[in-house]
Design an enzyme around this catalytic site. Sequence first.
Site, PDB file in Angstrom:
ATOM      1  N   ALA A 250      -4.187  -4.051  -3.688  1.00 38.40           N
ATOM      2  CA  ALA A 250      -3.541  -3.757  -4.974  1.00 38.40           C
ATOM      3  C   ALA A 250      -4.475  -3.490  -6.149  1.00 38.40           C
ATOM      4  O   ALA A 250      -4.044  -2.883  -7.136  1.00 38.40           O
ATOM      5  CB  ALA A 250      -2.608  -4.911  -5.339  1.00 38.40           C
ATOM      6  N   ALA A 251      -5.728  -3.948  -6.095  1.00 34.87           N
ATOM      7  CA  ALA A 251      -6.579  -3.838  -7.296  1.00 34.87           C
ATOM      8  C   ALA A 251      -7.078  -2.410  -7.495  1.00 34.87           C
ATOM      9  O   ALA A 251      -7.301  -1.706  -6.512  1.00 34.87           O
ATOM     10  CB  ALA A 251      -7.771  -4.781  -7.160  1.00 34.87           C
ATOM     11  N   LYS A 255      -0.754   0.655  -9.310  1.00 35.79           N
ATOM     12  CA  LYS A 255       0.549   0.783  -8.649  1.00 35.79           C
ATOM     13  C   LYS A 255       1.359  -0.492  -8.829  1.00 35.79           C
ATOM     14  O   LYS A 255       2.587  -0.447  -8.938  1.00 35.79           O
ATOM     15  CB  LYS A 255       0.349   1.162  -7.179  1.00 35.79           C
ATOM     16  CG  LYS A 255      -0.339   2.524  -7.070  1.00 35.79           C
ATOM     17  CD  LYS A 255      -0.626   2.952  -5.664  1.00 35.79           C
ATOM     18  CE  LYS A 255      -1.439   4.243  -5.656  1.00 35.79           C
ATOM     19  NZ  LYS A 255      -2.822   4.087  -6.189  1.00 35.79           N
ATOM     20  N   ASP A 296      -6.471 -11.308   2.862  1.00 33.19           N
ATOM     21  CA  ASP A 296      -6.778 -10.126   3.663  1.00 33.19           C
ATOM     22  C   ASP A 296      -5.445  -9.571   4.171  1.00 33.19           C
ATOM     23  O   ASP A 296      -4.728 -10.260   4.917  1.00 33.19           O
ATOM     24  CB  ASP A 296      -7.677 -10.564   4.831  1.00 33.19           C
ATOM     25  CG  ASP A 296      -8.075  -9.399   5.716  1.00 33.19           C
ATOM     26  OD1 ASP A 296      -7.389  -8.345   5.671  1.00 33.19           O
ATOM     27  OD2 ASP A 296      -9.053  -9.532   6.452  1.00 33.19           O
ATOM     28  N   ASP A 312      -1.774   0.973  -0.116  1.00 26.87           N
ATOM     29  CA  ASP A 312      -2.724   1.948  -0.680  1.00 26.87           C
ATOM     30  C   ASP A 312      -4.089   1.582  -0.101  1.00 26.87           C
ATOM     31  O   ASP A 312      -4.854   0.828  -0.698  1.00 26.87           O
ATOM     32  CB  ASP A 312      -2.700   1.815  -2.208  1.00 26.87           C
ATOM     33  CG  ASP A 312      -3.517   2.896  -2.898  1.00 26.87           C
ATOM     34  OD1 ASP A 312      -3.836   3.912  -2.257  1.00 26.87           O
ATOM     35  OD2 ASP A 312      -3.851   2.708  -4.082  1.00 26.87           O
ATOM     36  N   CYS A 365      -6.522   7.852  -1.109  1.00 28.25           N
ATOM     37  CA  CYS A 365      -7.051   8.896  -2.005  1.00 28.25           C
ATOM     38  C   CYS A 365      -8.136   9.676  -1.258  1.00 28.25           C
ATOM     39  O   CYS A 365      -9.184   9.976  -1.811  1.00 28.25           O
ATOM     40  CB  CYS A 365      -7.572   8.307  -3.311  1.00 28.25           C
ATOM     41  SG  CYS A 365      -8.875   7.097  -3.112  1.00 28.25           S
TER      42      CYS A 365
HETATM   43  C1  LIG Z   1      -7.750   2.206  -3.021  1.00 22.25           C
HETATM   44  S1  LIG Z   1      -8.017   0.659  -3.754  1.00 22.25           S
HETATM   45  C2  LIG Z   1      -6.403   0.255  -4.275  1.00 22.25           C
HETATM   46  C3  LIG Z   1      -5.997   0.824  -5.619  1.00 22.25           C
HETATM   47  C4  LIG Z   1      -4.741   0.173  -6.152  1.00 22.25           C
HETATM   48  N1  LIG Z   1      -3.654   0.211  -5.204  1.00 22.25           N
HETATM   49  C5  LIG Z   1      -4.273   0.774  -7.467  1.00 22.25           C
HETATM   50  O1  LIG Z   1      -3.346   1.566  -7.478  1.00 22.25           O
HETATM   51  O2  LIG Z   1      -4.827   0.422  -8.515  1.00 22.25           O
HETATM   52  C6  LIG Z   1      -8.226  -0.366  -2.353  1.00 22.25           C
HETATM   53  C7  LIG Z   1      -8.275  -1.868  -2.616  1.00 22.25           C
HETATM   54  O3  LIG Z   1      -8.128  -2.516  -1.355  1.00 22.25           O
HETATM   55  C8  LIG Z   1      -8.855  -3.719  -1.371  1.00 22.25           C
HETATM   56  N2  LIG Z   1      -8.990  -4.127   0.032  1.00 22.25           N
HETATM   57  C9  LIG Z   1      -9.889  -3.660   0.947  1.00 22.25           C
HETATM   58  N3  LIG Z   1      -9.667  -4.257   2.143  1.00 22.25           N
HETATM   59  C10 LIG Z   1      -8.606  -5.092   1.979  1.00 22.25           C
HETATM   60  C11 LIG Z   1      -7.916  -5.991   2.833  1.00 22.25           C
HETATM   61  N4  LIG Z   1      -8.290  -6.123   4.109  1.00 22.25           N
HETATM   62  N5  LIG Z   1      -6.900  -6.719   2.332  1.00 22.25           N
HETATM   63  C12 LIG Z   1      -6.529  -6.581   1.035  1.00 22.25           C
HETATM   64  N6  LIG Z   1      -7.163  -5.765   0.174  1.00 22.25           N
HETATM   65  C13 LIG Z   1      -8.181  -5.018   0.638  1.00 22.25           C
HETATM   66  C14 LIG Z   1     -10.123  -3.345  -2.100  1.00 22.25           C
HETATM   67  O4  LIG Z   1     -10.771  -4.494  -2.620  1.00 22.25           O
HETATM   68  C15 LIG Z   1      -9.573  -2.405  -3.197  1.00 22.25           C
HETATM   69  O5  LIG Z   1      -9.294  -3.154  -4.356  1.00 22.25           O
END
Ligand SMILES: C[S@@+](CC[C@H](N)C(=O)[O-])C[C@H]1O[C@@H](n2cnc3c(N)ncnc32)[C@H](O)[C@@H]1O
Length: 434
Positions: A250-251, A255, A296, A312, A365
């Site tokens: 989400a970070a 979204k 995770d 995402d 993306c």
């Molecule tokens: C493409 S960004 C998401 C952008 C976000 N959805 C937005 O709209 O602002 C991908 C995110 O997935 C997180 N991430 C990567 N692997 C993950 C996992 N196994 N579980 C949860 N989050 C994960 C990353 O730290 C990153 O913040």
Amino acid sequence: MPGAPTDPRRLALGLLANVLQRGQPFDEALAGSRGVAGLEARDRGFLRLLLATTLRRLGQIDAAVDSLVQRPLPRHPAELRDLLRLGAAQLLFLGTPPHAAVSTSLALAETRKLRGFKGLINALLRRLAREGEAILASQDAERLNLPPWLWDRLVAAYGEAPTRASVAVQLGEPPLDLSLKAGGEAAAWAERLEAEILPTGSLRRPAAGGDVTALPGFAEGAWWVQDAAAALPARLLGPVAGQRVADLCAAPGGKTAQLAAAGAEVIAVEVSRARLARIAENLKRLGLAAALVEADATAWQPPEPLPFVLLDAPCSATGTLRRHPDVARLKSPKDLPALTALQDRLLERAAAALAPGGTLVYATCSLLPEEGPERIARLLGEGAPLARRPVAPEEVGGLGELITAEGDLRTLPCHLAARGGLDGFYACRLTKSG
Ligand SMILES: C[S@@+](CC[C@H](N)C(=O)[O-])C[C@H]1O[C@@H](n2cnc3c(N)ncnc32)[C@H](O)[C@@H]1O
């Protein structure tokens, strides 16, 4: 003062090495630099533009420099090539007056291990100042600035003309796109922000740069920064008011904010604690709420199956090259197997979290089919109890060209090119049977 520790060009030289020699992402290099934080806004803006331009145009710059030397440049010190790159970016693309670009580069050479190369630097930059225009006219900018592996894959996926047009868009500075918390007030905010309203509903200001926190509405949380294409996947869930929605990965929360603003009860799942804190910060400014879960997402399970899940997924980010110009240089085909394996695991978990009849939107993306339709083909091919629910043009501002033959969303940087283009995004909507 040229060459002083606070000189933006000197800082740029160190940061360029951090990105190209040490593989540090561009944003991280900028954010982690105390020198950059201490700069005045104008110098900070120049430094960001200089570095972004150098990275975006690296292929053209290196080819231009190489065309002027009889023998290959020495590989050591690596700073020699980087210093020439920064000087060339100013001369060829930023309109810096030649005497300023050359004299500041020479002052910088004085403070580094480059004293012995001053004659070469002076001669090369002066020639670039004289011959640069003709050299640029003879170059194939789009091909030179994209690594060959990425060029080949994009041409295979979309054809040469859309690839060329997309790279051309990605060579420019991106516009600033904003998503409004209250969509109904678009016309009034567009006027206050001197922005246009795109067909998809996002507000667009001509060029990014400058201090977004100083814009009207930032402090009161009326909007957040989000590329117009990035604003589309969450909308494909449909009406979510009063519904529980998991936002996986989400970070920084663009979204999450969209879904919360639409009235959903959002559970935002993010693996990185530091990045989860950014979601909290962003939601606080916007006056929005969501349940934040540090987990995770390949292992997370909701307390009960959910009607809506948005995934995402982390990806190569090849759709966001103009915002993240380092991606073209730092990502390689070697990164893809680990990314696609993670995307598969996340997709399986996301599907498992869904209640019968529920809706899943998978987004990345990335411009690469491996991270988009090929992941969905694999999921469905393994017999997951899901079916595609095609996207209709009305859901994306009437822009039928954003929808594939299979009914997925596929934005390319060349879409809406006359109005500044879009980030490259892929999204597929699936419904669980039962
Ligand atoms: C493409 S960004 C998401 C952008 C976000 N959805 C937005 O709209 O602002 C991908 C995110 O997935 C997180 N991430 C990567 N692997 C993950 C996992 N196994 N579980 C949860 N989050 C994960 C990353 O730290 C990153 O913040």
